[in-house]
Design a protein around this motif. Structure first.
Motif, PDB file in Angstrom:
ATOM      1  N   MET A   1       0.851  -1.175   0.000  1.00 25.45           N
ATOM      2  CA  MET A   1       0.000   0.000   0.000  1.00 25.45           C
ATOM      3  C   MET A   1       0.894   1.233   0.000  1.00 25.45           C
ATOM      4  N   LEU A   2       0.616   2.101  -0.905  1.00 24.49           N
ATOM      5  CA  LEU A   2       1.317   3.376  -0.967  1.00 24.49           C
ATOM      6  C   LEU A   2       0.655   4.335   0.014  1.00 24.49           C
ATOM      7  N   VAL A   3       1.447   4.970   0.872  1.00 22.32           N
ATOM      8  CA  VAL A   3       0.922   5.930   1.843  1.00 22.32           C
ATOM      9  C   VAL A   3       1.495   7.308   1.513  1.00 22.32           C
ATOM     10  N   LEU A   4       0.608   8.277   1.300  1.00 19.67           N
ATOM     11  CA  LEU A   4       1.008   9.638   0.961  1.00 19.67           C
ATOM     12  C   LEU A   4       0.394  10.619   1.943  1.00 19.67           C
ATOM     13  N   SER A   5       1.084  11.705   2.186  1.00 18.90           N
ATOM     14  CA  SER A   5       0.531  12.803   2.971  1.00 18.90           C
ATOM     15  C   SER A   5       0.163  13.926   2.017  1.00 18.90           C
ATOM     16  N   ARG A   6      -1.022  14.486   2.192  1.00 20.07           N
ATOM     17  CA  ARG A   6      -1.497  15.584   1.349  1.00 20.07           C
ATOM     18  C   ARG A   6      -2.176  16.609   2.236  1.00 20.07           C
ATOM     19  N   LYS A   7      -2.143  17.844   1.800  1.00 24.75           N
ATOM     20  CA  LYS A   7      -2.841  18.927   2.479  1.00 24.75           C
ATOM     21  C   LYS A   7      -4.081  19.278   1.674  1.00 24.75           C
ATOM     22  N   VAL A   8      -4.945  20.104   2.249  1.00 27.94           N
ATOM     23  CA  VAL A   8      -6.144  20.557   1.539  1.00 27.94           C
ATOM     24  C   VAL A   8      -5.735  21.196   0.216  1.00 27.94           C
ATOM     25  N   ASN A   9      -6.488  20.867  -0.823  1.00 28.87           N
ATOM     26  CA  ASN A   9      -6.292  21.328  -2.201  1.00 28.87           C
ATOM     27  C   ASN A   9      -5.102  20.677  -2.906  1.00 28.87           C
ATOM     28  N   GLU A  10      -4.457  19.702  -2.286  1.00 26.61           N
ATOM     29  CA  GLU A  10      -3.409  18.942  -2.961  1.00 26.61           C
ATOM     30  C   GLU A  10      -4.037  17.661  -3.515  1.00 26.61           C
ATOM     31  N   SER A  11      -3.407  17.116  -4.568  1.00 29.35           N
ATOM     32  CA  SER A  11      -3.983  15.971  -5.271  1.00 29.35           C
ATOM     33  C   SER A  11      -2.970  14.855  -5.449  1.00 29.35           C
ATOM     34  N   VAL A  12      -3.476  13.711  -5.805  1.00 28.30           N
ATOM     35  CA  VAL A  12      -2.671  12.595  -6.301  1.00 28.30           C
ATOM     36  C   VAL A  12      -3.352  12.114  -7.586  1.00 28.30           C
ATOM     37  N   THR A  13      -2.564  11.546  -8.472  1.00 30.76           N
ATOM     38  CA  THR A  13      -3.142  10.989  -9.691  1.00 30.76           C
ATOM     39  C   THR A  13      -2.929   9.487  -9.707  1.00 30.76           C
ATOM     40  N   ILE A  14      -3.866   8.809 -10.343  1.00 34.68           N
ATOM     41  CA  ILE A  14      -3.772   7.362 -10.556  1.00 34.68           C
ATOM     42  C   ILE A  14      -3.888   7.166 -12.054  1.00 34.68           C
ATOM     43  N   GLY A  15      -2.812   6.667 -12.655  1.00 35.53           N
ATOM     44  CA  GLY A  15      -2.791   6.552 -14.111  1.00 35.53           C
ATOM     45  C   GLY A  15      -2.896   7.935 -14.740  1.00 35.53           C
ATOM     46  N   ASP A  16      -3.423   7.964 -15.957  1.00 38.84           N
ATOM     47  CA  ASP A  16      -3.571   9.236 -16.663  1.00 38.84           C
ATOM     48  C   ASP A  16      -4.943   9.857 -16.475  1.00 38.84           C
ATOM     49  N   ASP A  17      -5.892   9.065 -15.947  1.00 38.60           N
ATOM     50  CA  ASP A  17      -7.295   9.479 -15.990  1.00 38.60           C
ATOM     51  C   ASP A  17      -7.928   9.819 -14.646  1.00 38.60           C
ATOM     52  N   VAL A  18      -7.270   9.501 -13.542  1.00 39.87           N
ATOM     53  CA  VAL A  18      -7.914   9.672 -12.237  1.00 39.87           C
ATOM     54  C   VAL A  18      -7.103  10.648 -11.385  1.00 39.87           C
ATOM     55  N   ARG A  19      -7.820  11.613 -10.817  1.00 41.45           N
ATOM     56  CA  ARG A  19      -7.183  12.551  -9.887  1.00 41.45           C
ATOM     57  C   ARG A  19      -8.012  12.617  -8.623  1.00 41.45           C
ATOM     58  N   ILE A  20      -7.345  12.499  -7.480  1.00 44.60           N
ATOM     59  CA  ILE A  20      -8.005  12.576  -6.178  1.00 44.60           C
ATOM     60  C   ILE A  20      -7.459  13.807  -5.464  1.00 44.60           C
ATOM     61  N   THR A  21      -8.372  14.680  -5.055  1.00 44.50           N
ATOM     62  CA  THR A  21      -8.001  15.941  -4.411  1.00 44.50           C
ATOM     63  C   THR A  21      -8.563  15.964  -2.998  1.00 44.50           C
ATOM     64  N   ILE A  22      -7.756  16.417  -2.051  1.00 46.38           N
ATOM     65  CA  ILE A  22      -8.222  16.607  -0.679  1.00 46.38           C
ATOM     66  C   ILE A  22      -8.992  17.926  -0.649  1.00 46.38           C
ATOM     67  N   LEU A  23     -10.298  17.847  -0.362  1.00 46.44           N
ATOM     68  CA  LEU A  23     -11.139  19.046  -0.358  1.00 46.44           C
ATOM     69  C   LEU A  23     -11.185  19.699   1.012  1.00 46.44           C
ATOM     70  N   SER A  24     -11.266  18.875   2.060  1.00 44.74           N
ATOM     71  CA  SER A  24     -11.287  19.434   3.424  1.00 44.74           C
ATOM     72  C   SER A  24     -10.918  18.357   4.424  1.00 44.74           C
ATOM     73  N   ILE A  25     -10.474  18.813   5.588  1.00 49.13           N
ATOM     74  CA  ILE A  25     -10.158  17.920   6.699  1.00 49.13           C
ATOM     75  C   ILE A  25     -10.829  18.516   7.928  1.00 49.13           C
ATOM     76  N   GLU A  26     -11.747  17.750   8.532  1.00 53.48           N
ATOM     77  CA  GLU A  26     -12.476  18.217   9.714  1.00 53.48           C
ATOM     78  C   GLU A  26     -12.450  17.106  10.754  1.00 53.48           C
ATOM     79  N   SER A  27     -11.778  17.350  11.851  1.00 57.29           N
ATOM     80  CA  SER A  27     -11.564  16.388  12.945  1.00 57.29           C
ATOM     81  C   SER A  27     -11.107  15.049  12.366  1.00 57.29           C
ATOM     82  N   ASP A  28     -11.953  14.023  12.399  1.00 58.00           N
ATOM     83  CA  ASP A  28     -11.517  12.698  11.942  1.00 58.00           C
ATOM     84  C   ASP A  28     -12.030  12.351  10.542  1.00 58.00           C
ATOM     85  N   ARG A  29     -12.461  13.350   9.782  1.00 57.26           N
ATOM     86  CA  ARG A  29     -13.015  13.099   8.439  1.00 57.26           C
ATOM     87  C   ARG A  29     -12.229  13.865   7.384  1.00 57.26           C
TER      88      ARG A  29
END
Length: 100
Positions: A1-29
């Motif tokens: 398992m790849l483990v990455l740290s990201r901040k709000v508004n930072e993203s990771v990409t999976i392949g060429d077609d998928v991007r996951i962006t951290i929109l918000s962090i509130e307590s445990d969510r």
């Protein structure tokens, strides 16, 4: 398992077609935004697991029902064979004779 740290508004990409962006962090969510092609299905993992368990349970029930149906058919066929032979003469036991 790849483990990455990201901040709000930072993203990771999976392949060429998928991007996951951290929109918000509130307590445990953590709220994620996922950009993926429309033909790619995106599901919550726990939902997929629940469906898999329900499908497996249903498959087991269906196997049991089929097994019961087969048993019923065997019993009915056995009863049918017995009723077909109801008027047939019994076999003569070895060593005995019908001739008197």
């Amino acid at each position: 398992m790849l483990v990455l740290s990201r901040k709000v508004n930072e993203s990771v990409t999976i392949g060429d077609d998928v991007r996951i962006t951290i929109l918000s962090i509130e307590s445990d969510r953590v709220k994620l935004g996922i950009e993926a092609p429309k033909d790619m299905r995106v599901y919550r993992y726990e939902t997929v697991k629940k469906v898999q368990v329900e499908n497996q349970t249903a498959a087991n029930v269906n196997v049991n029902i089929v097994g019961l149906a087969n048993m019923k058919n065997q019993i009915l066929n056995k009863d049918h064979e017995d009723s077909d032979n109801a008027g047939a003469p019994l076999d003569t036991p070895p060593g005995s004779s019908d001739q008197g």
